[in-house]
Design a protein around this motif. Structure first.
Motif, short mmCIF file in Angstrom:
data_model
loop_
_atom_site.label_atom_id
_atom_site.label_comp_id
_atom_site.label_asym_id
_atom_site.label_seq_id
_atom_site.Cartn_x
_atom_site.Cartn_y
_atom_site.Cartn_z
N ALA A 191 0.41 -1.76 -0.44
CA ALA A 191 -0.71 -1.42 -1.32
C ALA A 191 -0.66 -2.24 -2.60
N GLU A 192 0.52 -2.42 -3.17
CA GLU A 192 0.67 -3.25 -4.37
C GLU A 192 0.26 -4.68 -4.10
N MET A 236 -3.43 -5.00 -3.93
CA MET A 236 -4.09 -4.93 -5.23
C MET A 236 -3.86 -6.18 -6.07
N GLY A 237 -3.12 -7.16 -5.54
CA GLY A 237 -2.97 -8.42 -6.22
C GLY A 237 -1.70 -8.59 -7.02
#
Length: 162
Positions: free
Chosen positions: A110-111, A114-115
């Protein structure tokens, strides 16, 4: 006889404790950076780093430290550097698979989605999750450094007095 044994013990142990803490901090930082970095980044860096770790794990620690101490004399910074040099590899080897397992965890994916940068993920998420293992490695390395330094002190005094 009225002597304070505790303060005498503390006064005598300050040299060994200083060497142990500095060597353990250095070896823990180096082992964490190489082991967690290689486990998380994978690829060519992982392969090369783990072969270097394998090489350092095969080195005999006490003879290496003895030879360096014999030729350098009572050089404290060099002793600490040799203790770091000879003991970081086990820390890296034990942290590597844990960091590799965390690479595909949901919160890391997920991190990444999110870039977040790879270095940012490593510093902000992987290392904090590994902190209990890192603290255990630090305690083991401090113990090992105290034993190594006391061995050198004993052998040095036996050589000079014998």
């Amino acid at each position: 006889m009225g002597q304070d044994l505790w303060s005498g013990w503390l006064y005598g142990a300050r040299h060994s404790v200083t060497i142990a803490l500095l060597a353990a901090i250095g070896a823990t930082v180096l082992g964490t950076l190489i082991g967690a970095g290689a486990g998380y980044l994978k690829g060519r860096w992982d392969f090369v780093a783990m072969r270097v770790v394998d090489f350092f794990l095969t080195l005999p620690t006490l003879p290496l430290v003895l030879v360096v101490a014999f030729y350098s004399g009572a050089n404290l910074p060099l002793l600490i550097a040799v203790l770091i040099f000879s003991s970081w590899a086990r820390c890296a080897r034990e942290l590597h698979p844990q960091a590799a397992a965390l690479r595909d965890a949901d919160f890391i994916v997920a991190e990444r989605a999110m870039g977040a940068t790879e270095l940012g993920i490593l510093v902000r998420h992987i290392i904090p999750v590994l902190s209990p293992m890192i603290l255990a490695q630090f305690a083991r390395l401090a113990h090992q450094a105290v034993l190594m330094e006391s061995s050198l002190s004993f052998l040095g005094s036996a050589i000079h007095n014998g």
